[in-house]
Design a protein around this motif. Sequence first.
Motif: not given
Length: 140
Positions: A1-30
Motif C-alpha cells: 500500500m502506498a503512502e498518502a500524499d497529504i500535501l497534494t491532497a491539500i492542494a486539491e482541496i484548495l483548487t476545488a474550492d470555488g472561492n479559492v479558485a476564483g482568486l488563485a485559479g489553478a495556481r495552488v502548489f504543493a
Amino acid sequence: MAEADILTAIAEILTADGNVAGLAGARVFAGELPANEAGHMPRNAVVILPSGGVSLAAGSFLDHDTQRIDLFSYGATPFEAEALRRLCRRALVRVRRRIVRNCLIHWIEPAGGFTAGRDPDADWPRAFQSYQVFHALQEV
C-alpha cells in the motif's frame, strides 16, 4: 500500500474550492512555487509546505499522524494576499473526515494565528498561516 500524499491532497482541496479558485485559479502548489511562475509574480497563488512540529500521534501505533503545514498566499497587493489566505482558511477548516486523492483526512485546524508581509527574497506581498492536519499515513 502506498503512502498518502497529504500535501497534494491539500492542494486539491484548495483548487476545488470555488472561492479559492476564483482568486488563485489553478495556481495552488504543493512543495514550492514552480520556476515558470516566478516571472508572472506577484499575482494570486498559494504554496503549501511541510513544517515541523509535534505529532499528536507520537508514541502510538496508529497508521495515522498529524502533519503541520505552512500555507503562503501571494497576491498582487497585500490586500489580495490576505483575502486569499482567509479563503484558504475557510476551505481547510471545513474538512472533516474526507478522502482526497486516496488520502483520508480527519481534520485540518489552524496551528496558530496568521501573519502578513512581503516575501523576504522577492518582495512579493504574501500572507502566512500554519495548520495541523490529522490524516491516515497509507492510501485508502
